[in-house]
Design an enzyme around this catalytic site. Structure first.
Site, short mmCIF file in Angstrom:
data_model
loop_
_atom_site.label_atom_id
_atom_site.label_comp_id
_atom_site.label_asym_id
_atom_site.label_seq_id
_atom_site.Cartn_x
_atom_site.Cartn_y
_atom_site.Cartn_z
N GLY A 137 1.05 -1.17 0.19
CA GLY A 137 -0.14 0.03 0.28
C GLY A 137 0.99 1.32 -0.05
O GLY A 137 0.01 1.82 -0.24
N ASP A 140 0.34 3.68 -3.26
CA ASP A 140 -1.16 4.35 -3.27
C ASP A 140 -0.88 5.40 -2.32
O ASP A 140 -1.91 5.84 -2.44
CB ASP A 140 -2.03 2.79 -2.83
CG ASP A 140 -2.72 1.65 -3.73
OD1 ASP A 140 -2.47 2.50 -5.41
OD2 ASP A 140 -2.54 0.55 -4.04
#
Length: 203
Positions: A137, A140
């Site tokens: 992640g 992102d």
């Protein structure tokens, strides 16, 4: 349908070749409507067959042509076979092949660059080492921090957000560029300090 919409973002597996008929016209329409278009290359070649890899790369490159802001990693640049001897050289080259006003280049522990088309470029990295627990992640969260910083800035809130309307795609000062990049880097750093993709949020 959403006249108040200021910005759209896409990337990664949304840009596989079989979805080109959906995403290419959509991106073109969003840019034509005056919205800021953000594209995260984020190639996942392992998720497509070898026979589809070239078409996937080509579709990503086509999507980048619509972007005001591009986000790529050093790995993305290699996957796209962008010319250059360093990641930064490749990033500059890629930006010049598109209409993008800005390009964000992430380099893992070496921080990130934010390039503006006029030649302005800023770099940021953490001043002190951080404890990396999980990198899932991180990219992102970096992009989310970049977009959030662009929309509202460090001031955040409705008044700051309102001041950005209509000015999202104009060149910005070095100070503004640096503030947005630091905001993105902080977002990614907070993410990797925890297990799982647990995006940070404003208190």
């Amino acid at each position: 349908a959403l006249p108040e919409l200021q910005l759209v973002a896409t990337g990664c597996l949304a840009l596989v070749a079989q979805d080109a008929a959906i995403y290419q016209p959509w991106l073109a329409a969003q840019r034509a409507a005056g919205r800021m278009v953000v594209v995260d290359a984020n190639l996942r070649l392992s998720a497509v067959d070898d026979t589809d890899a070239d078409a996937y790369r080509a579709n990503v490159m086509a999507a980048l042509q619509h972007a005001h802001l591009i986000k790529v990693s050093d790995d993305d640049l290699e996957a796209l076979a962008v010319p250059g001897t360093t990641a930064l050289e490749r990033a500059h080259y890629l930006q010049q092949q598109t209409q993008a006003q800005w390009l964000a280049l992430t380099l893992g522990p070496d921080g990130a660059w934010l390039l503006q088309r006029a030649g302005l470029a800023v770099h940021a990295r953490e001043d002190a080492p951080i404890t990396v627990v999980d990198t899932v992640g991180a990219g992102d969260c970096f992009l989310a921090g970049l977009i959030t910083g662009w929309l509202a800035g460090p001031e955040r809130g409705e008044e700051a957000l309102a001041q950005r309307v209509g000015g999202l795609t104009a060149p910005v000062s070095e100070a503004r560029l640096r503030a947005v990049l630091h905001h993105a880097l902080a977002s990614a750093s907070h993410c990797v300090e925890r297990a799982g993709c647990r995006p940070p949020h404003y208190e």
